[in-house]
Design a protein around this motif. Structure first.
Motif, short mmCIF file in Angstrom:
data_model
loop_
_atom_site.label_atom_id
_atom_site.label_comp_id
_atom_site.label_asym_id
_atom_site.label_seq_id
_atom_site.Cartn_x
_atom_site.Cartn_y
_atom_site.Cartn_z
N UNK A 267 30.11 47.30 33.03
CA UNK A 267 29.35 47.42 31.79
C UNK A 267 28.54 48.70 31.82
N UNK A 268 27.64 48.84 30.89
CA UNK A 268 26.84 50.05 30.81
C UNK A 268 25.90 50.18 32.01
N UNK A 269 25.30 49.07 32.42
CA UNK A 269 24.28 49.12 33.48
C UNK A 269 24.68 48.36 34.74
N UNK A 270 25.90 47.86 34.80
CA UNK A 270 26.26 47.02 35.94
C UNK A 270 27.77 46.99 36.15
N UNK A 271 28.14 46.47 37.31
CA UNK A 271 29.53 46.10 37.61
C UNK A 271 29.53 44.65 38.06
N UNK A 272 30.68 44.03 38.05
CA UNK A 272 30.82 42.68 38.57
C UNK A 272 31.83 42.69 39.72
N UNK A 273 31.49 41.96 40.77
CA UNK A 273 32.35 41.94 41.94
C UNK A 273 32.57 40.55 42.51
N UNK A 274 33.75 40.36 43.12
CA UNK A 274 34.05 39.10 43.80
C UNK A 274 34.08 39.36 45.30
N UNK A 275 33.42 38.53 46.10
CA UNK A 275 33.41 38.72 47.55
C UNK A 275 34.82 38.71 48.13
N UNK A 276 35.06 39.58 49.08
CA UNK A 276 36.35 39.62 49.78
C UNK A 276 36.30 38.60 50.90
N UNK A 277 37.27 37.71 50.91
CA UNK A 277 37.22 36.57 51.84
C UNK A 277 37.30 36.97 53.30
N UNK A 278 38.08 37.99 53.63
CA UNK A 278 38.28 38.33 55.03
C UNK A 278 37.33 39.42 55.53
N UNK A 279 36.34 39.79 54.70
CA UNK A 279 35.44 40.88 55.07
C UNK A 279 34.30 40.38 55.94
N UNK A 280 33.76 41.28 56.74
CA UNK A 280 32.64 40.95 57.61
C UNK A 280 31.35 40.88 56.79
N UNK A 281 30.51 39.89 57.11
CA UNK A 281 29.22 39.72 56.44
C UNK A 281 28.12 40.16 57.39
N UNK A 282 27.24 41.05 56.93
CA UNK A 282 26.13 41.52 57.76
C UNK A 282 24.86 40.79 57.35
N UNK A 283 24.14 40.30 58.33
CA UNK A 283 22.83 39.70 58.10
C UNK A 283 21.79 40.67 58.64
#
Length: 575
Positions: A481-497
Protein backbone atom coordinates in the motif's frame (compact mmCIF):
# COMPACT_ATOMS: atom_id res chain seq x y z
CA UNK A 1 -2.14 63.61 39.44
CA UNK A 2 -5.62 62.10 38.76
CA UNK A 3 -8.52 64.51 38.91
CA UNK A 4 -10.23 62.34 41.54
CA UNK A 5 -7.67 63.45 44.13
CA UNK A 6 -8.94 66.67 45.74
CA UNK A 7 -5.90 67.18 47.93
CA UNK A 8 -2.31 66.12 48.20
CA UNK A 9 -1.02 64.27 51.26
CA UNK A 10 1.96 66.06 52.77
CA UNK A 11 2.89 63.17 55.04
CA UNK A 12 1.98 59.52 55.54
CA UNK A 13 0.40 60.41 58.88
CA UNK A 14 -2.19 62.52 57.06
CA UNK A 15 -3.88 59.27 56.05
CA UNK A 16 -5.23 58.95 59.64
CA UNK A 17 -7.95 61.46 60.44
CA UNK A 18 -8.94 62.82 63.80
CA UNK A 19 -12.09 60.67 63.79
CA UNK A 20 -10.14 57.39 63.35
CA UNK A 21 -9.64 55.03 66.27
CA UNK A 22 -6.34 55.25 68.08
CA UNK A 23 -4.34 52.04 68.78
CA UNK A 24 -5.42 52.08 72.44
CA UNK A 25 -9.09 52.34 71.37
CA UNK A 26 -8.72 49.44 68.93
CA UNK A 27 -7.31 47.21 71.72
CA UNK A 28 -10.29 48.08 73.91
CA UNK A 29 -12.72 47.20 71.13
CA UNK A 30 -11.06 43.80 70.66
CA UNK A 31 -11.67 42.91 74.30
CA UNK A 32 -15.37 43.47 73.78
CA UNK A 33 -15.68 41.18 70.77
CA UNK A 34 -17.28 37.81 71.52
CA UNK A 35 -17.20 34.81 69.20
CA UNK A 36 -20.49 33.76 67.71
CA UNK A 37 -21.25 30.07 68.05
CA UNK A 38 -22.28 28.49 64.75
CA UNK A 39 -25.30 26.26 65.03
CA UNK A 40 -24.58 22.76 63.80
CA UNK A 41 -28.12 21.63 63.10
CA UNK A 42 -27.83 20.73 59.39
CA UNK A 43 -26.97 17.35 57.97
CA UNK A 44 -24.43 19.06 55.71
CA UNK A 45 -22.44 20.41 58.66
CA UNK A 46 -22.47 17.07 60.40
CA UNK A 47 -21.18 15.30 57.32
CA UNK A 48 -18.42 17.85 56.79
CA UNK A 49 -17.22 17.57 60.40
CA UNK A 50 -17.02 13.80 60.14
CA UNK A 51 -14.72 14.00 57.10
CA UNK A 52 -10.94 14.13 57.63
CA UNK A 53 -9.35 17.52 56.90
CA UNK A 54 -8.03 18.09 53.38
CA UNK A 55 -4.45 18.42 54.68
CA UNK A 56 -4.61 14.78 55.78
CA UNK A 57 -4.44 13.49 52.21
CA UNK A 58 -1.49 11.13 51.80
CA UNK A 59 0.29 11.76 48.49
CA UNK A 60 1.15 8.59 46.62
CA UNK A 61 -2.28 6.98 46.82
CA UNK A 62 -4.00 8.86 43.98
CA UNK A 63 -4.71 8.00 40.35
CA UNK A 64 -2.93 9.98 37.64
CA UNK A 65 -3.76 10.32 33.96
CA UNK A 66 -0.89 11.32 31.66
CA UNK A 67 -1.35 12.78 28.18
CA UNK A 68 1.64 13.51 25.92
CA UNK A 69 1.74 15.40 22.63
CA UNK A 70 4.63 15.76 20.19
CA UNK A 71 7.95 14.16 19.35
CA UNK A 72 9.78 11.06 20.55
CA UNK A 73 11.78 13.19 22.99
CA UNK A 74 8.56 14.37 24.61
CA UNK A 75 7.24 10.80 24.71
CA UNK A 76 10.40 9.66 26.47
CA UNK A 77 9.95 12.43 29.05
CA UNK A 78 6.38 11.27 29.58
CA UNK A 79 7.53 7.68 30.12
CA UNK A 80 10.08 8.81 32.70
CA UNK A 81 7.51 10.86 34.62
CA UNK A 82 5.04 7.95 34.62
CA UNK A 83 7.74 5.59 35.91
CA UNK A 84 8.74 7.81 38.81
CA UNK A 85 5.15 8.40 39.87
CA UNK A 86 4.31 4.69 39.70
CA UNK A 87 7.47 3.79 41.64
CA UNK A 88 6.40 6.20 44.37
CA UNK A 89 2.99 4.55 44.67
CA UNK A 90 0.68 6.52 42.40
CA UNK A 91 -1.58 4.55 40.07
CA UNK A 92 -1.19 5.49 36.41
CA UNK A 93 -4.57 5.17 34.74
CA UNK A 94 -5.79 5.27 31.15
CA UNK A 95 -9.16 6.58 32.32
CA UNK A 96 -9.06 10.36 32.55
CA UNK A 97 -12.45 10.51 34.27
CA UNK A 98 -11.35 8.43 37.28
CA UNK A 99 -8.02 10.22 37.69
CA UNK A 100 -7.44 12.58 40.62
CA UNK A 101 -4.75 14.50 38.74
CA UNK A 102 -3.99 15.15 35.06
CA UNK A 103 -0.36 15.44 33.96
CA UNK A 104 -0.41 17.19 30.57
CA UNK A 105 2.88 16.96 28.64
CA UNK A 106 2.72 19.52 25.83
CA UNK A 107 4.25 20.24 22.42
CA UNK A 108 4.87 23.72 21.04
CA UNK A 109 5.91 22.89 17.45
CA UNK A 110 2.51 23.62 15.88
CA UNK A 111 -0.47 25.72 16.86
CA UNK A 112 -2.97 22.79 16.65
CA UNK A 113 -0.93 20.81 19.21
CA UNK A 114 -0.96 23.75 21.63
CA UNK A 115 -4.69 24.25 21.01
CA UNK A 116 -5.34 20.63 22.04
CA UNK A 117 -3.20 21.18 25.12
CA UNK A 118 -5.06 24.39 26.05
CA UNK A 119 -8.42 22.67 25.63
CA UNK A 120 -7.28 19.81 27.88
CA UNK A 121 -6.24 22.29 30.56
CA UNK A 122 -9.69 23.89 30.40
CA UNK A 123 -11.42 20.50 30.50
CA UNK A 124 -9.40 19.45 33.55
CA UNK A 125 -10.34 22.64 35.39
CA UNK A 126 -14.00 22.22 34.49
CA UNK A 127 -13.83 18.67 35.84
CA UNK A 128 -12.28 19.89 39.12
CA UNK A 129 -9.13 17.87 38.46
CA UNK A 130 -5.75 18.69 39.91
CA UNK A 131 -3.41 19.66 37.06
CA UNK A 132 0.35 19.53 36.46
CA UNK A 133 1.69 20.92 33.20
CA UNK A 134 4.87 19.74 31.48
CA UNK A 135 6.59 19.91 28.12
CA UNK A 136 7.63 22.73 25.83
CA UNK A 137 4.57 25.02 26.02
CA UNK A 138 4.81 26.04 29.71
CA UNK A 139 8.62 25.93 29.58
CA UNK A 140 8.69 28.44 26.72
CA UNK A 141 5.85 30.70 27.93
CA UNK A 142 5.00 30.04 31.59
CA UNK A 143 3.23 33.40 32.01
CA UNK A 144 0.39 32.78 29.57
CA UNK A 145 -2.99 33.61 31.08
CA UNK A 146 -4.41 30.10 30.87
CA UNK A 147 -1.40 28.72 32.81
CA UNK A 148 -1.80 31.06 35.78
CA UNK A 149 -2.05 29.36 39.15
CA UNK A 150 -1.17 25.92 37.77
CA UNK A 151 1.81 23.75 38.65
CA UNK A 152 4.52 23.44 36.01
CA UNK A 153 7.47 21.09 35.70
CA UNK A 154 10.19 22.12 33.27
CA UNK A 155 11.68 19.92 30.56
CA UNK A 156 14.94 19.55 32.51
CA UNK A 157 13.23 18.97 35.86
CA UNK A 158 11.28 15.79 35.12
CA UNK A 159 13.23 13.94 37.83
CA UNK A 160 11.29 16.07 40.36
CA UNK A 161 7.83 15.22 39.08
CA UNK A 162 6.94 13.39 42.31
CA UNK A 163 7.53 16.54 44.34
CA UNK A 164 5.44 18.69 42.00
CA UNK A 165 2.56 16.22 41.90
CA UNK A 166 2.66 15.80 45.68
CA UNK A 167 2.43 19.53 46.35
CA UNK A 168 -0.28 19.96 43.72
CA UNK A 169 -2.42 17.26 45.31
CA UNK A 170 -2.10 19.13 48.61
CA UNK A 171 -3.49 22.22 46.93
CA UNK A 172 -0.29 24.13 46.23
CA UNK A 173 1.00 25.57 42.96
CA UNK A 174 4.62 24.68 42.18
CA UNK A 175 6.81 25.77 39.26
CA UNK A 176 10.21 24.20 38.51
CA UNK A 177 11.64 25.64 35.30
CA UNK A 178 15.38 25.78 35.96
CA UNK A 179 18.23 24.26 33.96
CA UNK A 180 20.44 21.43 35.20
CA UNK A 181 24.11 22.43 35.39
CA UNK A 182 27.40 20.96 36.55
CA UNK A 183 30.07 23.50 37.43
CA UNK A 184 28.19 26.08 35.41
CA UNK A 185 27.89 23.86 32.30
CA UNK A 186 24.39 22.97 31.12
CA UNK A 187 23.58 19.26 31.23
CA UNK A 188 21.48 17.17 28.88
CA UNK A 189 18.71 16.89 31.43
CA UNK A 190 17.54 14.46 34.10
CA UNK A 191 19.40 11.20 34.75
CA UNK A 192 18.87 8.44 32.21
CA UNK A 193 18.58 5.68 34.82
CA UNK A 194 15.34 6.98 36.30
CA UNK A 195 12.32 4.65 36.52
CA UNK A 196 10.26 4.61 33.35
CA UNK A 197 7.05 3.05 32.07
CA UNK A 198 7.57 2.40 28.37
CA UNK A 199 4.52 2.93 26.22
CA UNK A 200 5.76 -0.09 24.29
CA UNK A 201 7.82 -2.47 26.51
CA UNK A 202 9.77 -3.56 23.42
CA UNK A 203 10.93 -0.06 22.42
CA UNK A 204 13.29 2.16 24.39
CA UNK A 205 13.47 5.86 23.46
CA UNK A 206 16.79 7.43 24.45
CA UNK A 207 17.31 11.19 24.28
CA UNK A 208 20.98 11.63 23.42
CA UNK A 209 20.93 15.42 23.76
CA UNK A 210 18.56 18.29 24.29
CA UNK A 211 18.37 21.60 22.46
CA UNK A 212 20.17 22.46 19.25
CA UNK A 213 22.69 24.80 17.64
CA UNK A 214 20.27 26.42 15.21
CA UNK A 215 18.10 29.53 15.48
CA UNK A 216 15.32 28.77 12.99
CA UNK A 217 12.99 31.73 12.69
CA UNK A 218 9.81 29.61 12.89
CA UNK A 219 10.81 27.36 15.79
CA UNK A 220 9.29 27.66 19.25
CA UNK A 221 10.95 24.53 20.59
CA UNK A 222 14.27 26.39 20.86
CA UNK A 223 12.65 28.66 23.45
CA UNK A 224 11.89 25.61 25.58
CA UNK A 225 14.79 23.20 24.98
CA UNK A 226 17.51 25.84 24.59
CA UNK A 227 21.03 25.34 23.26
CA UNK A 228 22.71 22.00 22.68
CA UNK A 229 23.50 19.88 25.74
CA UNK A 230 24.63 16.26 25.21
CA UNK A 231 24.69 13.25 27.51
CA UNK A 232 28.06 11.48 27.96
CA UNK A 233 28.59 8.41 25.78
CA UNK A 234 29.04 6.06 28.74
CA UNK A 235 25.66 7.05 30.22
CA UNK A 236 23.89 6.44 26.90
CA UNK A 237 25.55 3.05 26.44
CA UNK A 238 24.63 2.05 30.01
CA UNK A 239 21.03 3.01 29.37
CA UNK A 240 20.95 0.92 26.19
CA UNK A 241 22.40 -2.10 28.01
CA UNK A 242 19.85 -1.77 30.80
CA UNK A 243 17.06 -1.62 28.22
CA UNK A 244 18.16 -4.85 26.55
CA UNK A 245 18.29 -6.52 29.97
CA UNK A 246 14.63 -5.56 30.41
CA UNK A 247 13.48 -7.21 27.20
CA UNK A 248 13.73 -4.28 24.78
CA UNK A 249 14.47 -5.25 21.18
CA UNK A 250 14.43 -1.84 19.49
CA UNK A 251 16.08 1.44 20.48
CA UNK A 252 15.20 4.86 19.12
CA UNK A 253 17.75 7.63 19.45
CA UNK A 254 16.05 11.00 19.63
CA UNK A 255 16.71 14.70 20.16
CA UNK A 256 15.96 18.03 18.54
CA UNK A 257 18.96 17.34 16.26
CA UNK A 258 20.85 14.06 16.62
CA UNK A 259 23.44 15.16 14.06
CA UNK A 260 24.70 17.87 16.41
CA UNK A 261 25.31 15.37 19.21
CA UNK A 262 28.57 15.77 21.12
CA UNK A 263 29.72 19.11 19.76
CA UNK A 264 29.40 20.60 23.25
CA UNK A 265 31.36 17.81 24.99
CA UNK A 266 34.12 17.13 22.51
CA UNK A 267 32.76 14.11 20.66
CA UNK A 268 30.41 13.37 17.74
CA UNK A 269 27.52 11.20 16.58
CA UNK A 270 29.51 8.46 14.77
CA UNK A 271 31.65 7.87 17.88
CA UNK A 272 28.49 7.36 19.94
CA UNK A 273 26.88 5.09 17.35
CA UNK A 274 29.88 2.75 17.11
CA UNK A 275 29.84 2.35 20.91
CA UNK A 276 26.11 1.63 20.90
CA UNK A 277 26.38 -0.90 18.07
CA UNK A 278 28.73 -2.96 20.25
CA UNK A 279 25.97 -3.25 22.87
CA UNK A 280 23.15 -4.35 20.52
CA UNK A 281 22.37 -8.08 20.79
CA UNK A 282 21.55 -10.20 17.75
CA UNK A 283 17.93 -9.79 16.72
CA UNK A 284 17.67 -6.21 18.06
CA UNK A 285 17.77 -2.98 16.07
CA UNK A 286 18.75 0.67 16.45
CA UNK A 287 16.86 3.53 14.80
CA UNK A 288 18.50 6.92 14.41
CA UNK A 289 16.38 10.06 14.83
CA UNK A 290 16.17 13.34 12.98
CA UNK A 291 19.32 15.15 11.87
CA UNK A 292 19.64 18.46 10.06
CA UNK A 293 21.80 18.55 6.89
CA UNK A 294 24.66 20.81 8.13
CA UNK A 295 25.87 18.50 10.87
CA UNK A 296 25.78 15.22 9.01
CA UNK A 297 27.69 16.60 6.02
CA UNK A 298 30.92 16.31 8.03
CA UNK A 299 30.34 12.61 8.80
CA UNK A 300 28.88 11.18 5.61
CA UNK A 301 31.48 8.41 5.18
CA UNK A 302 31.15 7.16 8.76
CA UNK A 303 27.39 7.51 8.75
CA UNK A 304 27.13 5.39 5.60
CA UNK A 305 29.16 2.63 7.27
CA UNK A 306 26.96 2.73 10.38
CA UNK A 307 23.72 2.71 8.39
CA UNK A 308 24.96 -0.38 6.57
CA UNK A 309 25.40 -2.24 9.86
CA UNK A 310 22.96 -5.20 10.11
CA UNK A 311 21.69 -4.03 13.53
CA UNK A 312 21.04 -0.44 12.47
CA UNK A 313 18.03 0.52 10.37
CA UNK A 314 19.03 1.99 7.00
CA UNK A 315 16.79 4.94 7.73
CA UNK A 316 17.42 8.64 8.25
CA UNK A 317 15.08 11.57 8.82
CA UNK A 318 16.57 14.71 7.20
CA UNK A 319 14.19 17.71 7.11
CA UNK A 320 14.58 19.91 4.02
CA UNK A 321 11.61 22.23 4.81
CA UNK A 322 11.83 23.97 1.41
CA UNK A 323 13.64 23.55 -1.92
CA UNK A 324 14.06 27.32 -2.28
CA UNK A 325 17.34 28.80 -1.09
CA UNK A 326 15.73 32.17 -0.48
CA UNK A 327 13.10 30.59 1.78
CA UNK A 328 15.77 28.56 3.59
CA UNK A 329 17.68 31.78 4.18
CA UNK A 330 14.59 33.43 5.69
CA UNK A 331 14.17 30.34 7.86
CA UNK A 332 17.84 30.59 8.94
CA UNK A 333 18.31 26.90 8.21
CA UNK A 334 22.10 27.26 7.64
CA UNK A 335 22.20 25.09 4.50
CA UNK A 336 21.13 25.31 0.89
CA UNK A 337 19.20 22.84 -1.25
CA UNK A 338 22.47 21.61 -2.80
CA UNK A 339 23.67 20.53 0.67
CA UNK A 340 20.52 18.49 1.21
CA UNK A 341 20.84 16.84 -2.20
CA UNK A 342 24.50 16.02 -1.52
CA UNK A 343 23.58 14.19 1.68
CA UNK A 344 20.70 12.27 0.09
CA UNK A 345 22.59 11.35 -3.10
CA UNK A 346 25.64 10.15 -1.17
CA UNK A 347 23.64 7.98 1.22
CA UNK A 348 21.51 6.51 -1.56
CA UNK A 349 24.69 5.50 -3.36
CA UNK A 350 26.55 4.12 -0.33
CA UNK A 351 23.56 2.59 1.51
CA UNK A 352 21.46 0.79 -1.14
CA UNK A 353 17.74 0.88 -0.37
CA UNK A 354 18.03 3.45 2.41
CA UNK A 355 14.82 5.20 3.46
CA UNK A 356 15.10 8.99 3.55
CA UNK A 357 12.26 10.76 5.34
CA UNK A 358 11.89 14.52 5.17
CA UNK A 359 9.73 17.47 6.28
CA UNK A 360 8.31 20.33 4.22
CA UNK A 361 6.63 23.55 5.38
CA UNK A 362 4.04 24.96 2.99
CA UNK A 363 3.38 28.68 2.92
CA UNK A 364 6.32 30.02 4.93
CA UNK A 365 6.28 33.87 4.98
CA UNK A 366 7.61 35.24 1.71
CA UNK A 367 7.30 31.93 -0.18
CA UNK A 368 6.38 32.66 -3.80
CA UNK A 369 4.73 30.38 -6.33
CA UNK A 370 8.16 29.84 -7.91
CA UNK A 371 9.62 28.84 -4.53
CA UNK A 372 6.84 26.34 -3.99
CA UNK A 373 7.27 24.85 -7.44
CA UNK A 374 10.93 24.18 -6.63
CA UNK A 375 9.77 22.18 -3.63
CA UNK A 376 7.31 20.23 -5.79
CA UNK A 377 10.12 19.36 -8.21
CA UNK A 378 12.29 18.10 -5.35
CA UNK A 379 9.56 15.74 -4.14
CA UNK A 380 8.94 14.53 -7.68
CA UNK A 381 12.65 13.86 -8.14
CA UNK A 382 13.23 11.86 -4.95
CA UNK A 383 9.72 10.48 -4.35
CA UNK A 384 10.27 10.28 -0.62
CA UNK A 385 8.47 7.26 0.86
CA UNK A 386 7.95 9.17 4.12
CA UNK A 387 7.05 12.85 3.86
CA UNK A 388 5.77 15.06 6.67
CA UNK A 389 3.81 17.96 5.16
CA UNK A 390 3.13 20.92 7.44
CA UNK A 391 1.11 24.02 6.71
CA UNK A 392 2.92 26.97 8.24
CA UNK A 393 1.55 28.28 11.52
CA UNK A 394 3.13 31.42 13.01
CA UNK A 395 4.24 30.68 16.56
CA UNK A 396 4.01 33.59 19.00
CA UNK A 397 7.35 35.07 19.93
CA UNK A 398 9.22 33.79 16.86
CA UNK A 399 10.74 36.05 14.16
CA UNK A 400 8.64 34.32 11.48
CA UNK A 401 5.46 35.44 13.21
CA UNK A 402 6.42 39.06 12.47
CA UNK A 403 7.15 38.46 8.79
CA UNK A 404 4.71 39.17 5.95
CA UNK A 405 2.37 36.17 5.94
CA UNK A 406 1.21 34.13 2.96
CA UNK A 407 -2.61 34.25 2.70
CA UNK A 408 -4.32 31.35 4.47
CA UNK A 409 -6.08 30.19 1.32
CA UNK A 410 -2.76 30.01 -0.54
CA UNK A 411 -1.11 28.04 2.26
CA UNK A 412 -4.01 25.62 2.30
CA UNK A 413 -3.88 25.12 -1.47
CA UNK A 414 -0.14 24.51 -1.51
CA UNK A 415 -0.50 21.97 1.28
CA UNK A 416 -3.22 20.23 -0.72
CA UNK A 417 -1.15 20.25 -3.94
CA UNK A 418 1.88 18.75 -2.24
CA UNK A 419 -0.24 16.10 -0.52
CA UNK A 420 -1.76 15.11 -3.86
CA UNK A 421 1.71 14.75 -5.36
CA UNK A 422 2.86 12.62 -2.45
CA UNK A 423 -0.12 10.29 -2.81
CA UNK A 424 0.33 9.97 -6.57
CA UNK A 425 3.08 7.35 -6.26
CA UNK A 426 3.39 4.06 -4.40
CA UNK A 427 6.94 3.50 -3.13
CA UNK A 428 6.55 -0.20 -2.31
CA UNK A 429 4.83 -1.73 -5.34
CA UNK A 430 8.11 -3.10 -6.72
CA UNK A 431 8.76 -5.00 -3.48
CA UNK A 432 5.85 -7.42 -3.80
CA UNK A 433 7.28 -10.94 -4.02
CA UNK A 434 10.41 -10.11 -2.00
CA UNK A 435 11.55 -12.10 1.01
CA UNK A 436 12.37 -9.74 3.87
CA UNK A 437 13.69 -9.94 7.42
CA UNK A 438 11.44 -7.97 9.81
CA UNK A 439 11.33 -7.17 13.53
CA UNK A 440 7.84 -7.36 15.08
CA UNK A 441 7.27 -4.75 17.79
CA UNK A 442 3.66 -3.56 18.04
CA UNK A 443 0.01 -3.94 17.10
CA UNK A 444 -1.67 -2.01 14.28
CA UNK A 445 -4.17 0.73 15.09
CA UNK A 446 -7.08 -1.38 13.83
CA UNK A 447 -5.83 -4.34 15.92
CA UNK A 448 -5.99 -6.63 12.86
CA UNK A 449 -2.23 -7.08 12.40
CA UNK A 450 1.09 -6.93 14.13
CA UNK A 451 3.44 -4.20 12.91
CA UNK A 452 7.00 -5.04 11.91
CA UNK A 453 9.79 -3.16 10.16
CA UNK A 454 12.28 -4.40 7.59
CA UNK A 455 15.98 -3.31 7.55
CA UNK A 456 14.98 -0.02 5.87
CA UNK A 457 12.41 0.76 8.58
CA UNK A 458 9.57 0.24 6.13
CA UNK A 459 6.34 -0.89 7.75
CA UNK A 460 5.30 -4.49 7.19
CA UNK A 461 2.02 -5.88 8.53
CA UNK A 462 2.13 -9.53 9.63
CA UNK A 463 -0.49 -11.93 11.06
CA UNK A 464 -1.40 -11.57 14.74
CA UNK A 465 0.52 -14.52 16.13
CA UNK A 466 1.66 -13.96 19.72
CA UNK A 467 4.77 -16.07 19.03
CA UNK A 468 5.98 -13.38 16.61
CA UNK A 469 5.89 -10.41 18.98
CA UNK A 470 9.38 -9.19 19.82
CA UNK A 471 10.92 -11.59 17.31
CA UNK A 472 12.87 -11.10 14.11
CA UNK A 473 11.40 -13.29 11.35
CA UNK A 474 11.47 -13.66 7.59
CA UNK A 475 8.33 -12.96 5.56
CA UNK A 476 7.20 -13.07 1.95
CA UNK A 477 5.71 -9.75 0.78
CA UNK A 478 2.38 -10.35 -0.95
CA UNK A 479 0.76 -6.90 -0.97
CA UNK A 480 1.79 -3.24 -0.89
CA UNK A 481 0.00 0.00 0.00
CA UNK A 482 1.04 3.62 0.21
CA UNK A 483 2.47 3.39 3.73
CA UNK A 484 2.91 -0.34 4.28
CA UNK A 485 3.50 -3.83 2.94
CA UNK A 486 1.95 -7.10 4.05
CA UNK A 487 3.98 -10.22 4.65
CA UNK A 488 3.48 -13.88 5.54
CA UNK A 489 6.06 -15.60 7.78
CA UNK A 490 8.29 -18.13 6.02
CA UNK A 491 7.80 -21.47 7.72
CA UNK A 492 11.35 -22.78 7.37
CA UNK A 493 13.11 -19.52 8.30
CA UNK A 494 15.11 -18.97 11.46
CA UNK A 495 13.47 -16.86 14.19
CA UNK A 496 15.69 -14.51 16.21
CA UNK A 497 14.80 -13.58 19.76
CA UNK A 498 16.57 -10.35 20.60
CA UNK A 499 15.60 -10.21 24.24
CA UNK A 500 18.19 -11.23 26.79
CA UNK A 501 15.31 -11.68 29.22
CA UNK A 502 11.52 -11.57 29.30
CA UNK A 503 10.14 -8.15 28.30
CA UNK A 504 8.50 -6.12 31.02
CA UNK A 505 4.72 -6.29 31.15
CA UNK A 506 2.79 -3.32 29.79
CA UNK A 507 2.69 -0.72 32.57
CA UNK A 508 5.56 -2.31 34.49
CA UNK A 509 8.18 0.10 35.79
CA UNK A 510 11.65 -0.06 34.26
CA UNK A 511 14.62 0.27 36.58
CA UNK A 512 13.03 -1.44 39.60
CA UNK A 513 13.93 -5.04 38.78
CA UNK A 514 16.08 -7.15 41.09
CA UNK A 515 19.19 -6.31 39.11
CA UNK A 516 18.05 -2.82 38.19
CA UNK A 517 18.44 0.56 39.79
CA UNK A 518 17.44 0.96 43.44
CA UNK A 519 15.69 4.26 42.77
CA UNK A 520 14.23 6.50 45.44
CA UNK A 521 12.05 9.53 44.93
CA UNK A 522 13.67 11.26 47.88
CA UNK A 523 17.23 10.99 49.29
CA UNK A 524 16.06 9.44 52.56
CA UNK A 525 12.99 7.50 51.52
CA UNK A 526 12.72 5.50 54.78
CA UNK A 527 12.88 8.51 57.05
CA UNK A 528 10.65 10.45 54.68
CA UNK A 529 7.97 7.76 54.79
CA UNK A 530 8.01 7.49 58.59
CA UNK A 531 7.85 11.26 58.92
CA UNK A 532 5.00 11.41 56.41
CA UNK A 533 3.08 8.70 58.26
CA UNK A 534 3.56 10.27 61.69
CA UNK A 535 2.61 13.70 60.30
CA UNK A 536 -0.53 12.23 58.82
CA UNK A 537 -1.44 10.64 62.16
CA UNK A 538 -0.96 13.98 63.86
CA UNK A 539 -3.28 15.61 61.36
CA UNK A 540 -5.96 13.03 62.18
CA UNK A 541 -6.00 13.81 65.94
CA UNK A 542 -8.81 16.41 65.84
CA UNK A 543 -10.85 14.23 63.52
CA UNK A 544 -10.48 11.14 65.71
CA UNK A 545 -11.28 12.95 68.96
CA UNK A 546 -14.26 14.93 67.72
CA UNK A 547 -15.55 11.96 65.74
CA UNK A 548 -15.50 9.78 68.85
CA UNK A 549 -12.80 7.53 67.43
CA UNK A 550 -10.44 7.41 70.43
CA UNK A 551 -10.19 3.63 70.24
CA UNK A 552 -9.30 3.81 66.56
CA UNK A 553 -6.64 6.39 67.36
CA UNK A 554 -5.10 4.13 70.00
CA UNK A 555 -4.95 1.20 67.60
CA UNK A 556 -3.43 3.38 64.89
CA UNK A 557 -0.73 4.71 67.19
CA UNK A 558 0.06 1.20 68.35
CA UNK A 559 0.40 -0.01 64.77
CA UNK A 560 2.65 2.95 64.01
CA UNK A 561 4.84 2.09 67.03
CA UNK A 562 5.23 -1.56 66.03
CA UNK A 563 5.90 -0.59 62.40
CA UNK A 564 8.67 1.80 63.42
CA UNK A 565 10.25 -0.76 65.75
CA UNK A 566 10.10 -3.51 63.12
CA UNK A 567 11.39 -1.27 60.31
CA UNK A 568 14.25 0.19 62.35
CA UNK A 569 15.17 -3.29 63.54
CA UNK A 570 15.32 -4.41 59.92
CA UNK A 571 17.53 -1.48 59.05
CA UNK A 572 19.93 -2.32 61.89
CA UNK A 573 20.09 -5.93 60.74
CA UNK A 574 21.05 -4.81 57.23
CA UNK A 575 23.74 -2.56 58.63
Amino acid sequence: MPAACDSVLEDIEDIVSAEDLKPRDRQFVRKNVFPKVRKRNSQKNIQTDDDPPSDSIIPGAQKIWIRTWGCSHNNSDGEYMAGQLAAYGYKITDNSAEADLWLLNSCTVKSPAEDHFRNSVKKAQEGKKKVVLAGCVPQAQPRQDYLKGLSIIGVQQIDRVVEVVEETIKGHSVRLLGQKKDNGKRLGGARLDLPKIRKNPLIEIISINTGCLNACTYCKTKHARGDLASYPIEELVDRAKQSFQEGVCEIWLTSEDTGAYGRDIGTDLPTLLWKLVEAIPEGAMLRLGMTNPPYILEHLEEMAKILNHPRVYAFLHIPVQSASDSVLMDMKREYCVADFKQVVDFLKEKVPGITIATDIICGFPGETDEDFQETMKLVEQYRFPSLFINQFYPRPGTPAAKMHQVPAAVKKQRTKDLSQLFHSYNPYDHKVGERQRVLVTEESFDSNYYVAHNPFYEQVLVPKDSLLMGKMVEVNIYEAGKHFMKGRPVSDARVYTASITRPLAKGEVSGLTENGTNWKAHPSAEVFFLTRLSSWMALQLPWFFFGGGLKILSVSLALLFFFVMFYCGGMKTEL
